[in-house]
Design a protein around this motif. Structure first.
Motif, PDB file in Angstrom:
ATOM      1  N   VAL A 200       0.834  -1.194   0.000  1.00  0.00           N
ATOM      2  CA  VAL A 200       0.000   0.000   0.000  1.00  0.00           C
ATOM      3  C   VAL A 200       0.876   1.254   0.000  1.00  0.00           C
ATOM      4  O   VAL A 200       0.552   2.237  -0.646  1.00  0.00           O
ATOM      5  CB  VAL A 200      -0.956   0.028   1.201  1.00  0.00           C
TER       6      VAL A 200
ATOM      7  N   THR B  72      -5.652   6.796  10.315  1.00  0.00           N
ATOM      8  CA  THR B  72      -5.954   7.085   8.909  1.00  0.00           C
ATOM      9  C   THR B  72      -6.870   6.030   8.303  1.00  0.00           C
ATOM     10  O   THR B  72      -7.701   6.338   7.452  1.00  0.00           O
ATOM     11  CB  THR B  72      -4.650   7.190   8.098  1.00  0.00           C
ATOM     12  N   SER B  73      -6.737   4.787   8.726  1.00  0.00           N
ATOM     13  CA  SER B  73      -7.521   3.693   8.135  1.00  0.00           C
ATOM     14  C   SER B  73      -8.732   3.316   8.979  1.00  0.00           C
ATOM     15  O   SER B  73      -9.418   2.344   8.656  1.00  0.00           O
ATOM     16  CB  SER B  73      -6.630   2.472   7.930  1.00  0.00           C
TER      17      SER B  73
ATOM     18  N   VAL C 143     -11.990   2.475   7.279  1.00  0.00           N
ATOM     19  CA  VAL C 143     -11.932   1.481   6.205  1.00  0.00           C
ATOM     20  C   VAL C 143     -12.301   0.108   6.760  1.00  0.00           C
ATOM     21  O   VAL C 143     -11.648  -0.403   7.668  1.00  0.00           O
ATOM     22  CB  VAL C 143     -10.525   1.434   5.562  1.00  0.00           C
TER      23      VAL C 143
ATOM     24  N   ARG D 158     -11.504   1.645  -3.540  1.00  0.00           N
ATOM     25  CA  ARG D 158     -11.220   1.574  -2.095  1.00  0.00           C
ATOM     26  C   ARG D 158      -9.725   1.386  -1.845  1.00  0.00           C
ATOM     27  O   ARG D 158      -9.154   2.028  -0.968  1.00  0.00           O
ATOM     28  CB  ARG D 158     -12.014   0.443  -1.452  1.00  0.00           C
TER      29      ARG D 158
ATOM     30  N   HIS E 102      -7.903   4.595  -2.827  1.00  0.00           N
ATOM     31  CA  HIS E 102      -8.148   5.618  -1.808  1.00  0.00           C
ATOM     32  C   HIS E 102      -7.288   5.349  -0.564  1.00  0.00           C
ATOM     33  O   HIS E 102      -6.675   6.278  -0.018  1.00  0.00           O
ATOM     34  CB  HIS E 102      -9.630   5.657  -1.438  1.00  0.00           C
ATOM     35  N   LEU E 103      -7.230   4.097  -0.124  1.00  0.00           N
ATOM     36  CA  LEU E 103      -6.417   3.761   1.045  1.00  0.00           C
ATOM     37  C   LEU E 103      -4.950   4.099   0.784  1.00  0.00           C
ATOM     38  O   LEU E 103      -4.274   4.688   1.633  1.00  0.00           O
ATOM     39  CB  LEU E 103      -6.587   2.279   1.399  1.00  0.00           C
ATOM     40  N   HIS E 104      -4.461   3.748  -0.381  1.00  0.00           N
ATOM     41  CA  HIS E 104      -3.084   4.079  -0.769  1.00  0.00           C
ATOM     42  C   HIS E 104      -2.861   5.590  -0.702  1.00  0.00           C
ATOM     43  O   HIS E 104      -1.901   6.069  -0.093  1.00  0.00           O
ATOM     44  CB  HIS E 104      -2.818   3.552  -2.185  1.00  0.00           C
TER      45      HIS E 104
ATOM     46  N   LEU F 264      -3.000   7.030   2.965  1.00  0.00           N
ATOM     47  CA  LEU F 264      -1.822   6.634   3.750  1.00  0.00           C
ATOM     48  C   LEU F 264      -0.575   7.374   3.273  1.00  0.00           C
ATOM     49  O   LEU F 264       0.241   7.814   4.094  1.00  0.00           O
ATOM     50  CB  LEU F 264      -1.614   5.121   3.699  1.00  0.00           C
TER      51      LEU F 264
ATOM     52  N   ILE G 254      -3.707  -4.397   7.838  1.00  0.00           N
ATOM     53  CA  ILE G 254      -2.548  -3.648   7.355  1.00  0.00           C
ATOM     54  C   ILE G 254      -1.374  -4.040   8.231  1.00  0.00           C
ATOM     55  O   ILE G 254      -1.509  -4.162   9.451  1.00  0.00           O
ATOM     56  CB  ILE G 254      -2.795  -2.126   7.442  1.00  0.00           C
TER      57      ILE G 254
ATOM     58  N   LEU H 242      -8.506  -3.966   9.861  1.00  0.00           N
ATOM     59  CA  LEU H 242      -9.608  -3.189   9.296  1.00  0.00           C
ATOM     60  C   LEU H 242     -10.870  -3.762   9.918  1.00  0.00           C
ATOM     61  O   LEU H 242     -11.018  -4.981   9.992  1.00  0.00           O
ATOM     62  CB  LEU H 242      -9.627  -3.321   7.769  1.00  0.00           C
TER      63      LEU H 242
END
Length: 161
Positions: A30, A50-51, A54, A83, A86-88, A91, A134, A156
Motif C-alpha cells: 500500500v 488514517t484507516s 476502512v 477503495r 483511496h487507502l493508498h 496513507l 494492514i 480493518l
C-alpha cells in the motif's frame, strides 16, 4: 533509522513475525518502502487513525505481469478498485511528513497494486482477495539480517451505523 513498508497481507500476520526475503507472505503493498525517524508506535498509530474508517473489502486478481528493473519479477496485478486506491492515497498523504527528506516514495506517480509471486505461491487471475489487515514491516531489521520483521498490524474493522 528503520526502512519500512506498509502492506496488506493476504493472510493475517502477527507482530514480531520474522521471515526471509524469499519467504515473504503474499501481500499487496500500500505504501512502498520509506525511511523514517518516527517511532514504530507513532507510524502504527497514524496508520490506525488514517484507516479507521476502512472496513475489510475484497479485490480481484487480474492478469500477470513482470516488474522490476529487468522485468523479471512475476506479479499478479490487482484489478482497479477505488477503495484500495483511496487507502493508498490517504496513507501516502498521512505518512509523507514522517518520511526522511528526499524519499521519492511520496512523489506523485501511478499506483499499480499487485501481488508478487513467491515460488509456487501466487495469486491467480480471477482470485478474490480479502483485504482485512494492514501490516508495517521492517525491511532491514537489525535482529534478522537478510530478513524482514512485522513491526505492527492494524485490523480493518466492520463499521456499524
Amino acid at each position: 533509522m528503520p526502512r519500512i513498508v506498509v502492506v496488506i497481507p493476504l493472510e493475517p500476520l502477527r507482530s514480531g513475525t520474522r521471515f526471509a526475503v524469499r519467504e515473504w507472505p503474499l501481500h499487496v503493498t500500500v505504501v512502498p518502502p520509506f525511511s523514517t525517524h518516527a517511532s514504530v508506535d507513532d507510524v502504527a498509530r497514524l496508520i490506525a487513525e488514517t484507516s479507521s474508517a476502512v472496513a475489510p473489502f475484497e479485490v480481484t486478481a487480474g492478469h500477470g505481469a513482470l516488474f522490476g528493473r529487468r522485468h523479471d519479477i512475476p506479479v499478479t496485478l490487482v484489478e482497479d478498485d477505488d477503495r484500495l486506491t483511496h487507502l493508498h492515497d490517504v496513507l501516502l498523504g498521512a505518512l509523507a511528513p514522517l518520511a526522511s527528506s528526499g524519499d521519492r516514495v511520496f512523489q506523485p506517480g501511478p499506483y499499480r497494486p499487485h501481488v508478487t509471486a513467491k515460488g509456487e505461491r501466487r495469486a491467480t487471475e480471477g482470485d478474490v482477495l480479502r483485504l482485512s489487515q494492514i501490516a508495517l514491516v521492517d525491511m532491514a531489521p537489525r535482529s534478522s539480517p537478510g530478513g524482514r520483521e512485522v513491526l505492527a498490524t492494524i485490523e480493518l474493522t466492520e463499521h456499524r451505523g
